[in-house]
Scaffold this motif. Structure first.
Motif, PDB file in Angstrom:
ATOM      1  N   THR A 121      -6.499   0.360   3.902  1.00 20.75           N
ATOM      2  CA  THR A 121      -6.131  -0.179   2.598  1.00 20.75           C
ATOM      3  C   THR A 121      -5.060   0.665   1.918  1.00 20.75           C
ATOM      4  O   THR A 121      -4.127   0.126   1.317  1.00 20.75           O
ATOM      5  CB  THR A 121      -7.377  -0.264   1.699  1.00 20.75           C
ATOM      6  N   ARG A 122      -5.178   1.970   2.017  1.00 16.66           N
ATOM      7  CA  ARG A 122      -4.190   2.855   1.389  1.00 16.66           C
ATOM      8  C   ARG A 122      -2.812   2.645   1.994  1.00 16.66           C
ATOM      9  O   ARG A 122      -1.815   2.576   1.276  1.00 16.66           O
ATOM     10  CB  ARG A 122      -4.610   4.316   1.531  1.00 16.66           C
ATOM     11  N   LYS A 134      -1.649  -0.038   3.506  1.00 14.32           N
ATOM     12  CA  LYS A 134      -1.156  -1.348   3.068  1.00 14.32           C
ATOM     13  C   LYS A 134      -0.635  -1.279   1.639  1.00 14.32           C
ATOM     14  O   LYS A 134       0.409  -1.855   1.318  1.00 14.32           O
ATOM     15  CB  LYS A 134      -2.260  -2.401   3.165  1.00 14.32           C
ATOM     16  N   TYR A 135      -1.355  -0.586   0.794  1.00 10.85           N
ATOM     17  CA  TYR A 135      -0.965  -0.455  -0.614  1.00 10.85           C
ATOM     18  C   TYR A 135       0.387   0.249  -0.729  1.00 10.85           C
ATOM     19  O   TYR A 135       1.280  -0.209  -1.432  1.00 10.85           O
ATOM     20  CB  TYR A 135      -2.050   0.313  -1.373  1.00 10.85           C
ATOM     21  N   VAL A 136       0.543   1.342  -0.012  1.00 10.28           N
ATOM     22  CA  VAL A 136       1.792   2.102  -0.043  1.00 10.28           C
ATOM     23  C   VAL A 136       2.937   1.259   0.521  1.00 10.28           C
ATOM     24  O   VAL A 136       4.051   1.274  -0.020  1.00 10.28           O
ATOM     25  CB  VAL A 136       1.628   3.445   0.711  1.00 10.28           C
ATOM     26  N   LYS A 145       3.214  -1.998   0.428  1.00 10.86           N
ATOM     27  CA  LYS A 145       3.551  -3.013  -0.563  1.00 10.86           C
ATOM     28  C   LYS A 145       4.415  -2.412  -1.667  1.00 10.86           C
ATOM     29  O   LYS A 145       5.418  -3.001  -2.078  1.00 10.86           O
ATOM     30  CB  LYS A 145       2.281  -3.617  -1.169  1.00 10.86           C
ATOM     31  N   LEU A 146       4.049  -1.227  -2.122  1.00  9.31           N
ATOM     32  CA  LEU A 146       4.840  -0.576  -3.167  1.00  9.31           C
ATOM     33  C   LEU A 146       6.229  -0.228  -2.656  1.00  9.31           C
ATOM     34  O   LEU A 146       7.220  -0.354  -3.385  1.00  9.31           O
ATOM     35  CB  LEU A 146       4.123   0.673  -3.682  1.00  9.31           C
ATOM     36  N   TRP A 148      -6.345  10.465  -5.145  1.00  5.46           N
ATOM     37  CA  TRP A 148      -5.821   9.123  -4.878  1.00  5.46           C
ATOM     38  C   TRP A 148      -5.939   8.179  -6.070  1.00  5.46           C
ATOM     39  O   TRP A 148      -4.946   7.559  -6.477  1.00  5.46           O
ATOM     40  CB  TRP A 148      -6.496   8.526  -3.649  1.00  5.46           C
ATOM     41  N   GLU A 149      -7.113   8.014  -6.631  1.00  9.33           N
ATOM     42  CA  GLU A 149      -7.313   7.042  -7.715  1.00  9.33           C
ATOM     43  C   GLU A 149      -6.478   7.377  -8.940  1.00  9.33           C
ATOM     44  O   GLU A 149      -5.904   6.486  -9.567  1.00  9.33           O
ATOM     45  CB  GLU A 149      -8.794   6.922  -8.083  1.00  9.33           C
ATOM     46  N   LYS A 169      -2.875   6.654  -8.116  1.00  8.84           N
ATOM     47  CA  LYS A 169      -2.728   5.199  -8.028  1.00  8.84           C
ATOM     48  C   LYS A 169      -2.606   4.583  -9.419  1.00  8.84           C
ATOM     49  O   LYS A 169      -1.767   3.702  -9.646  1.00  8.84           O
ATOM     50  CB  LYS A 169      -3.917   4.604  -7.275  1.00  8.84           C
ATOM     51  N   GLU A 211       0.523   2.407 -10.747  1.00  4.28           N
ATOM     52  CA  GLU A 211       0.368   1.043 -11.247  1.00  4.28           C
ATOM     53  C   GLU A 211       0.981   0.887 -12.628  1.00  4.28           C
ATOM     54  O   GLU A 211       1.591  -0.146 -12.927  1.00  4.28           O
ATOM     55  CB  GLU A 211      -1.106   0.649 -11.260  1.00  4.28           C
ATOM     56  N   TRP A 260       4.702   0.735 -12.158  1.00  8.32           N
ATOM     57  CA  TRP A 260       5.064  -0.553 -11.538  1.00  8.32           C
ATOM     58  C   TRP A 260       5.089  -1.658 -12.591  1.00  8.32           C
ATOM     59  O   TRP A 260       6.009  -2.469 -12.608  1.00  8.32           O
ATOM     60  CB  TRP A 260       4.094  -0.887 -10.407  1.00  8.32           C
TER      61      TRP A 260
END
Length: 94
Positions: A3-4, A6-8, A10-11, A69-70, A73, A77, A80
């Motif tokens: 998941t991490r 994929k998140y990175v 996408k960003l 991480w959180e 993140k 966000e 973004w």
């Protein structure tokens, strides 16, 4: 792929798209009247600054450990959302 990752990814894709949108604004600026050029230049400078902040947050995400991480993140966000708002405002304004 976790998941991490994929998140990175996408960003990262968002930043590439923002670069493309900033380039389109630059192209519009070339054909604008002198007064509008100044407004475009100011908008582009602000967008580039926010884009660079986003890229820095993305780098922080790459190196953040599980404990960080959180928090990192959340900061990413926020930037973004600010960038999306700035782009939307500048694209509709110009």
């Amino acid at each position: 792929m976790d998941t991490r990752t994929k998140y990175v990814e996408k960003l990262s894709a968002d930043i590439v798209e923002w670069d493309n949108q900033i380039e389109r604004l630059k192209e519009k600026m070339e054909d604008a009247e002198p007064e509008a050029k100044a407004q475009y230049a100011q908008s582009i400078a602000s967008l580039k600054e926010k884009r660079n902040q986003a890229a820095e947050k993305l780098q922080n995400l790459h190196v953040a450990d599980d404990n960080e991480w959180e928090e990192v993140k959340k900061g990413a966000e926020q930037i973004w959302e600010e960038m999306k708002t700035m782009l939307k405002e500048n694209i509709t304004k110009h």
